[in-house]
Design a protein around this motif. Structure first.
Motif, short mmCIF file in Angstrom:
data_model
loop_
_atom_site.label_atom_id
_atom_site.label_comp_id
_atom_site.label_asym_id
_atom_site.label_seq_id
_atom_site.Cartn_x
_atom_site.Cartn_y
_atom_site.Cartn_z
N VAL A 167 -68.42 50.07 -74.31
CA VAL A 167 -68.65 51.15 -75.28
C VAL A 167 -70.13 51.23 -75.63
O VAL A 167 -70.74 50.22 -76.02
CB VAL A 167 -67.82 50.90 -76.56
N PRO A 168 -70.77 52.40 -75.52
CA PRO A 168 -72.18 52.55 -75.92
C PRO A 168 -72.35 52.31 -77.42
O PRO A 168 -71.40 52.47 -78.20
CB PRO A 168 -72.49 54.01 -75.55
N ASP A 169 -73.55 51.95 -77.85
CA ASP A 169 -73.77 51.68 -79.27
C ASP A 169 -73.96 52.97 -80.06
O ASP A 169 -73.98 54.07 -79.49
CB ASP A 169 -74.96 50.74 -79.47
N LEU A 205 -64.12 52.50 -80.30
CA LEU A 205 -63.75 51.16 -80.75
C LEU A 205 -62.36 51.16 -81.36
O LEU A 205 -61.53 50.28 -81.08
CB LEU A 205 -64.75 50.64 -81.78
N ILE A 206 -62.09 52.14 -82.20
CA ILE A 206 -60.81 52.21 -82.88
C ILE A 206 -59.67 52.41 -81.89
O ILE A 206 -58.61 51.77 -81.99
CB ILE A 206 -60.82 53.33 -83.94
N VAL A 207 -59.88 53.28 -80.91
CA VAL A 207 -58.84 53.53 -79.89
C VAL A 207 -58.52 52.24 -79.14
O VAL A 207 -57.34 51.90 -78.91
CB VAL A 207 -59.29 54.63 -78.92
N LEU A 208 -59.54 51.51 -78.75
CA LEU A 208 -59.33 50.27 -78.00
C LEU A 208 -58.72 49.18 -78.89
O LEU A 208 -57.94 48.34 -78.42
CB LEU A 208 -60.64 49.80 -77.39
N ARG A 209 -59.07 49.20 -80.16
CA ARG A 209 -58.44 48.24 -81.10
C ARG A 209 -56.96 48.55 -81.27
O ARG A 209 -56.15 47.63 -81.47
CB ARG A 209 -59.13 48.30 -82.45
N ILE A 210 -56.59 49.81 -81.20
CA ILE A 210 -55.18 50.17 -81.26
C ILE A 210 -54.43 49.55 -80.09
O ILE A 210 -53.35 48.97 -80.24
CB ILE A 210 -55.02 51.71 -81.27
N ALA A 211 -55.02 49.65 -78.89
CA ALA A 211 -54.39 49.05 -77.71
C ALA A 211 -54.28 47.54 -77.85
O ALA A 211 -53.24 46.94 -77.52
CB ALA A 211 -55.20 49.40 -76.46
N GLN A 212 -55.32 46.89 -78.36
CA GLN A 212 -55.27 45.45 -78.58
C GLN A 212 -54.18 45.08 -79.58
O GLN A 212 -53.46 44.10 -79.40
CB GLN A 212 -56.62 44.94 -79.08
N GLY A 213 -54.06 45.87 -80.63
CA GLY A 213 -53.05 45.59 -81.64
C GLY A 213 -51.63 45.71 -81.11
O GLY A 213 -50.76 44.89 -81.43
#
Length: 451
Positions: free
Chosen positions: A110-112, A124-132
């Protein structure tokens, strides 16, 4: 109406060791992925993704992205619990491992904020959803692979293999960031923080190979003709609601307290109000993770000998006593005592973690066990684990006092203590009741004294 039990499945230690190893490898990878994000959220992400906010607010926003994954855990528990209760523990765990690994690698790409602005936070939020979602289905299934494959008198010990993945994953994650921090902030805050995320691609292959070779649990195979025809979630909410509520409470200290003692402590120690170098607290956390990994299985073994609940009581009480001097040592920047007390609280927290797989799995009968256990743990983690760092950061920002955070830790300990005391315990060798009330069905309840 009660059906006759299927013949008690054989639980040879060889099968239990193989299942325990598979659970340990899988959860190590899962928790590594999770702790890599937790460490980055505490130390790096406030600067990389929220550079325009005040430090306290940036930490709050960073922990909010961290909390997103916890909020998704109950949904992951429902999805993968359904697969695990209907199809088998093994396929559910294989999917969770792949989902978590892919999401972690993508976080490293993910770019900064300076490159794409707020879109970076959305990614970040989308990928955190997948991790969750992945973690929501991982822990319960891994625990069942180990515990259901173990002999009755060794369930806590083999369940400890699942719990071993937590400190090993934390050791790999904090160790990686410790090395990067030693290389300087220019490395850590530019490209260095991405390396631990991208390295997960190697772990995915190892974990998939191990998970693919593990056998289905004997309890699942033996009870296949007794499983409910109704949806696992419906059966869990109708029949298992009481132990699920207690399971949620038990996670208060094992998850909520744990993240206060790890993730929030890292953030507090490196915040401008304290100003401790990141390499110091990361070094302490790495040493503590190593010690925790060493003591997890011995504590799980003692759980079989002394009683699972007694281990929980000891862990909760001692952790509450240690958190106060830990905070004082951080405020004083006493490096030696920080190392000692960070290690000490991780040791006492291990006493709440090591017996948890067996304790929670035996709160439910095999019917809808994956769903019930995962939903209880996932909901408890969402409430206590996901929100405790955010609540701590909010309390500190509101009051300006770290003592509010200490009080929050003690409150979580009280909830876990009461929930553990009330938690029922069932034997896999007892007959399965098609419709049972957890508080009235006393024939299968086994107290710690009876152990």
């Amino acid at each position: 109406m009660t059906t006759s039990a299927a013949p008690a499945p054989a639980h040879p230690h060889r099968r239990a060791v193989k299942a325990g190893f598979a659970a340990a490898v899988g959860t190590t990878i899962e928790w590594y992925d999770f702790y890599v994000y937790a460490t980055a959220a505490a130390i790096v992400f406030p600067t990389v993704f929220f550079p325009e906010a005040e430090p306290a607010i940036a930490a709050l926003w960073s922990f909010s992205t961290f909390a997103v994954a916890f909020l998704m855990r109950p949904l992951g528990a429902i999805i993968f619990g359904h697969i695990g209760d209907r199809i088998g523990r093994k396929p559910a765990l294989t999917i969770t491992l792949l989902l978590m690994g892919v999401a972690t690698v993508l976080v490293g790409l993910v770019p900064d904020y300076e490159s794409i602005g707020g879109v970076a936070v959305v990614l970040l939020i989308v990928l955190r959803i997948a991790q969750g979602l992945a973690v929501g289905g991982e822990w319960g299934g891994a625990s069942l692979i180990a515990v259901e494959s173990a002999p009755e008198k060794w369930k806590t010990f083999y369940g400890g293999f699942t719990q071993l993945g937590n400190p090993l994953g934390a050791l790999l994650a904090t160790g990686a960031f410790w090395v990067l921090a030693a290389m300087g902030d220019d490395v850590l805050f530019t490209w260095g923080w991405r390396v631990p995320f991208l390295a997960s691609v190697v772990l995915i292959g190892v974990g998939f190979w191990v998970r693919y070779r593990v056998e289905e649990t004997p309890v699942f195979e033996a009870k296949v003709h007794e499983r409910q025809q109704s949806t696992p979630l419906v059966f869990a909410l109708k029949n298992n609601w009481y132990p699920m509520v207690l399971g949620i409470g038990m996670v208060g200290i094992a998850s909520g307290g744990y993240y206060l003692a790890t993730t929030y402590v890292q953030s507090y120690a490196t915040s401008p109000s304290v100003g401790l170098e990141a390499s110091i607290i990361l070094g302490a956390m790495t040493v503590a993770s190593f010690v925790e990994a060493i003591v997890t299985l011995p504590l799980a073994y003692l759980g079989d000998k002394w009683g699972r609940k007694l281990m929980m009581y000891l862990g909760i009480g001692l952790s509450v006593l240690i958190v106060l001097p830990l905070i004082l040592a951080i405020d004083d920047k006493n490096v030696a005592m920080i190392y000692v007390l960070v290690t000490a609280i991780r040791l006492t927290m291990s006493a709440t973690w090591a017996p948890l797989s067996a304790l929670m799995s035996q709160m439910f009968r095999p019917q809808s066990r994956y769903t019930s256990m995962s939903l209880a743990y996932g909901t408890g983690a969402a409430i206590f684990g996901g929100l405790s760092p955010v609540a701590a950061a909010g309390l500190f920002a509101l009051t300006g006092s770290i003592w509010a955070v200490v009080g929050l830790f003690a409150f979580l300990g009280l909830i876990a203590w009461v929930s553990t005391y009330l938690a029922p315990q069932h034997s896999d060798e007892a007959p399965v009741t098609q419709s049972f009330e957890p508080r009235l069905d006393t024939t299968a309840v086994r107290t710690d004294k009876e152990r």
